[in-house]
Motif scaffolding. Structure first.
Motif, PDB file in Angstrom:
ATOM      1  N   LEU A  82       0.843  -1.196   0.000  1.00 50.48           N
ATOM      2  CA  LEU A  82       0.000   0.000   0.000  1.00 50.48           C
ATOM      3  C   LEU A  82       0.874   1.239   0.000  1.00 50.48           C
ATOM      4  CD1 LEU A  82      -2.457  -0.847   2.924  1.00 50.48           C
ATOM      5  CD2 LEU A  82      -2.822  -1.264   0.522  1.00 50.48           C
ATOM      6  N   ARG A  83       0.378   2.294  -0.598  1.00 48.11           N
ATOM      7  CA  ARG A  83       1.003   3.618  -0.511  1.00 48.11           C
ATOM      8  C   ARG A  83      -0.066   4.581  -0.004  1.00 48.11           C
ATOM      9  NH1 ARG A  83       5.905   4.269  -2.971  1.00 48.11           N
ATOM     10  NH2 ARG A  83       6.539   2.567  -4.322  1.00 48.11           N
ATOM     11  N   VAL A  84       0.332   5.418   0.949  1.00 42.67           N
ATOM     12  CA  VAL A  84      -0.595   6.422   1.467  1.00 42.67           C
ATOM     13  C   VAL A  84       0.082   7.791   1.475  1.00 42.67           C
ATOM     14  CG1 VAL A  84      -1.986   4.834   2.851  1.00 42.67           C
ATOM     15  CG2 VAL A  84       0.026   5.884   3.869  1.00 42.67           C
ATOM     16  N   LYS A  85      -0.713   8.833   1.252  1.00 44.95           N
ATOM     17  CA  LYS A  85      -0.189  10.201   1.227  1.00 44.95           C
ATOM     18  C   LYS A  85       0.188  10.689   2.615  1.00 44.95           C
ATOM     19  CE  LYS A  85      -3.811  11.833  -0.906  1.00 44.95           C
ATOM     20  NZ  LYS A  85      -4.772  12.746  -1.532  1.00 44.95           N
ATOM     21  N   ALA A  86      -0.436  10.149   3.626  1.00 45.27           N
ATOM     22  CA  ALA A  86      -0.238  10.623   5.001  1.00 45.27           C
ATOM     23  C   ALA A  86       1.196  10.397   5.464  1.00 45.27           C
ATOM     24  CB  ALA A  86      -1.199   9.897   5.935  1.00 45.27           C
ATOM     25  N   VAL A  87       1.626  11.300   6.332  1.00 38.83           N
ATOM     26  CA  VAL A  87       2.971  11.188   6.909  1.00 38.83           C
ATOM     27  C   VAL A  87       2.921  10.230   8.103  1.00 38.83           C
ATOM     28  CG1 VAL A  87       3.697  13.464   6.151  1.00 38.83           C
ATOM     29  CG2 VAL A  87       2.601  13.216   8.370  1.00 38.83           C
ATOM     30  N   PRO A  88       4.036   9.575   8.391  1.00 38.49           N
ATOM     31  CA  PRO A  88       4.052   8.644   9.528  1.00 38.49           C
ATOM     32  C   PRO A  88       4.251   9.383  10.846  1.00 38.49           C
ATOM     33  CG  PRO A  88       6.154   8.591   8.412  1.00 38.49           C
ATOM     34  CD  PRO A  88       5.273   9.515   7.623  1.00 38.49           C
ATOM     35  N   ASP A  89       3.264  10.171  11.227  1.00 38.71           N
ATOM     36  CA  ASP A  89       3.359  10.983  12.435  1.00 38.71           C
ATOM     37  C   ASP A  89       2.066  10.861  13.227  1.00 38.71           C
ATOM     38  OD1 ASP A  89       4.462  12.962  14.201  1.00 38.71           O
ATOM     39  OD2 ASP A  89       3.175  14.451  13.230  1.00 38.71           O
ATOM     40  N   LYS A  90       2.174  10.434  14.475  1.00 37.26           N
ATOM     41  CA  LYS A  90       1.038  10.360  15.397  1.00 37.26           C
ATOM     42  C   LYS A  90      -0.122   9.527  14.851  1.00 37.26           C
ATOM     43  CE  LYS A  90       2.323  14.715  17.453  1.00 37.26           C
ATOM     44  NZ  LYS A  90       2.049  16.112  17.589  1.00 37.26           N
ATOM     45  N   GLY A  91       0.190   8.449  14.136  1.00 33.40           N
ATOM     46  CA  GLY A  91      -0.836   7.533  13.651  1.00 33.40           C
ATOM     47  C   GLY A  91      -1.562   7.955  12.388  1.00 33.40           C
ATOM     48  N   LYS A  92      -1.114   9.040  11.755  1.00 33.95           N
ATOM     49  CA  LYS A  92      -1.803   9.512  10.545  1.00 33.95           C
ATOM     50  C   LYS A  92      -1.718   8.503   9.405  1.00 33.95           C
ATOM     51  CE  LYS A  92      -1.121  14.351  11.657  1.00 33.95           C
ATOM     52  NZ  LYS A  92      -0.382  15.571  11.355  1.00 33.95           N
ATOM     53  N   ALA A  93      -0.558   7.878   9.223  1.00 29.53           N
ATOM     54  CA  ALA A  93      -0.406   6.889   8.150  1.00 29.53           C
ATOM     55  C   ALA A  93      -1.257   5.648   8.449  1.00 29.53           C
ATOM     56  CB  ALA A  93       1.053   6.510   7.960  1.00 29.53           C
ATOM     57  N   ASN A  94      -1.292   5.219   9.697  1.00 31.58           N
ATOM     58  CA  ASN A  94      -2.120   4.067  10.057  1.00 31.58           C
ATOM     59  C   ASN A  94      -3.595   4.354   9.798  1.00 31.58           C
ATOM     60  OD1 ASN A  94       0.096   2.596  10.839  1.00 31.58           O
ATOM     61  ND2 ASN A  94      -0.160   3.006  13.022  1.00 31.58           N
ATOM     62  N   ALA A  95      -4.037   5.550  10.130  1.00 31.16           N
ATOM     63  CA  ALA A  95      -5.427   5.926   9.876  1.00 31.16           C
ATOM     64  C   ALA A  95      -5.727   5.917   8.380  1.00 31.16           C
ATOM     65  CB  ALA A  95      -5.719   7.300  10.473  1.00 31.16           C
ATOM     66  N   ALA A  96      -4.772   6.392   7.572  1.00 30.83           N
ATOM     67  CA  ALA A  96      -4.958   6.397   6.122  1.00 30.83           C
ATOM     68  C   ALA A  96      -5.013   4.972   5.563  1.00 30.83           C
ATOM     69  CB  ALA A  96      -3.838   7.183   5.449  1.00 30.83           C
ATOM     70  N   VAL A  97      -4.208   4.079   6.130  1.00 25.11           N
ATOM     71  CA  VAL A  97      -4.234   2.671   5.723  1.00 25.11           C
ATOM     72  C   VAL A  97      -5.606   2.071   6.002  1.00 25.11           C
ATOM     73  CG1 VAL A  97      -3.350   0.379   6.334  1.00 25.11           C
ATOM     74  CG2 VAL A  97      -1.764   2.248   5.906  1.00 25.11           C
ATOM     75  N   ILE A  98      -6.143   2.353   7.172  1.00 26.92           N
ATOM     76  CA  ILE A  98      -7.454   1.815   7.547  1.00 26.92           C
ATOM     77  C   ILE A  98      -8.539   2.342   6.614  1.00 26.92           C
ATOM     78  CG2 ILE A  98      -9.224   1.896   9.361  1.00 26.92           C
ATOM     79  CD1 ILE A  98      -6.876   1.641  11.377  1.00 26.92           C
ATOM     80  N   VAL A  99      -8.500   3.626   6.298  1.00 28.18           N
ATOM     81  CA  VAL A  99      -9.492   4.206   5.379  1.00 28.18           C
ATOM     82  C   VAL A  99      -9.381   3.562   3.997  1.00 28.18           C
ATOM     83  CG1 VAL A  99     -10.133   6.322   4.145  1.00 28.18           C
ATOM     84  CG2 VAL A  99      -9.691   6.397   6.600  1.00 28.18           C
ATOM     85  N   LEU A 100      -8.161   3.412   3.496  1.00 30.32           N
ATOM     86  CA  LEU A 100      -7.939   2.826   2.172  1.00 30.32           C
ATOM     87  C   LEU A 100      -8.429   1.380   2.118  1.00 30.32           C
ATOM     88  CD1 LEU A 100      -6.724   3.136  -0.678  1.00 30.32           C
ATOM     89  CD2 LEU A 100      -4.528   2.478   0.298  1.00 30.32           C
ATOM     90  N   LEU A 101      -8.095   0.587   3.124  1.00 28.07           N
ATOM     91  CA  LEU A 101      -8.537  -0.809   3.151  1.00 28.07           C
ATOM     92  C   LEU A 101     -10.050  -0.926   3.298  1.00 28.07           C
ATOM     93  CD1 LEU A 101      -5.816  -2.581   5.311  1.00 28.07           C
ATOM     94  CD2 LEU A 101      -6.295  -2.931   2.885  1.00 28.07           C
ATOM     95  N   ALA A 102     -10.641  -0.106   4.154  1.00 32.00           N
ATOM     96  CA  ALA A 102     -12.090  -0.161   4.346  1.00 32.00           C
ATOM     97  C   ALA A 102     -12.821   0.115   3.037  1.00 32.00           C
ATOM     98  CB  ALA A 102     -12.515   0.828   5.428  1.00 32.00           C
ATOM     99  N   LYS A 103     -12.362   1.102   2.319  1.00 35.42           N
ATOM    100  CA  LYS A 103     -12.984   1.444   1.034  1.00 35.42           C
ATOM    101  C   LYS A 103     -12.813   0.309   0.028  1.00 35.42           C
ATOM    102  CE  LYS A 103     -13.016   4.994  -2.526  1.00 35.42           C
ATOM    103  NZ  LYS A 103     -12.405   6.236  -3.005  1.00 35.42           N
ATOM    104  N   ALA A 104     -11.607  -0.241  -0.060  1.00 34.81           N
ATOM    105  CA  ALA A 104     -11.324  -1.294  -1.036  1.00 34.81           C
ATOM    106  C   ALA A 104     -12.061  -2.595  -0.729  1.00 34.81           C
ATOM    107  CB  ALA A 104      -9.823  -1.553  -1.102  1.00 34.81           C
ATOM    108  N   LEU A 105     -12.249  -2.891   0.551  1.00 36.02           N
ATOM    109  CA  LEU A 105     -12.870  -4.161   0.941  1.00 36.02           C
ATOM    110  C   LEU A 105     -14.365  -4.040   1.210  1.00 36.02           C
ATOM    111  CD1 LEU A 105     -10.083  -5.479   3.334  1.00 36.02           C
ATOM    112  CD2 LEU A 105     -10.489  -6.122   0.949  1.00 36.02           C
ATOM    113  N   GLY A 106     -14.888  -2.821   1.173  1.00 39.98           N
ATOM    114  CA  GLY A 106     -16.315  -2.627   1.405  1.00 39.98           C
ATOM    115  C   GLY A 106     -16.721  -2.859   2.855  1.00 39.98           C
TER     116      GLY A 106
END
Length: 101
Positions: A41-65
């Motif tokens: 996965l690639r995410v635009k969010a920076v790895p600071d204070k959980g921002k990248a993890n939150a972006a990963v969760i949003v991306l996966l949720a959208k892709a997996l429905g």
């Protein structure tokens, strides 16, 4: 070895995340040097204070429905290699992950 494992109540998915990328996207499966497969996965969010993890969760949720609340990071909070647990019907989730290729 598949990048996911079926568990009671959902599945565990192994990821390789690149933060601070140009755009959010799922690049598909990759076999690591040790023989394990991961979903890249690639995410635009920076790895600071959980921002990248939150972006990963949003991306996966959208892709997996699924909803964001069904996905949690179980290991690798501060690492590029992550493991997430996705709650739900394991059969449906496994089919959805297989379509991400």
């Amino acid at each position: 070895m598949a990048p996911y494992r079926v568990e009671p109540g959902g599945l565990t998915l192994h990821l390789r995340v690149t933060p601070n990328a140009g755009l959010d996207r799922i690049e598909g499966f990759e076999t690591r040097d040790d023989g394990h497969e991961v979903l890249r996965l690639r995410v635009k969010a920076v790895p600071d204070k959980g921002k990248a993890n939150a972006a990963v969760i949003v991306l996966l949720a959208k892709a997996l429905g699924t909803s964001k609340s069904q996905i949690s990071v179980v290991s690798g909070d501060t690492a590029r290699q992550k493991t997430v647990f996705i709650a739900g019907d394991p059969g449906i989730l496994a089919a959805a992950v297989a379509k991400l290729i």
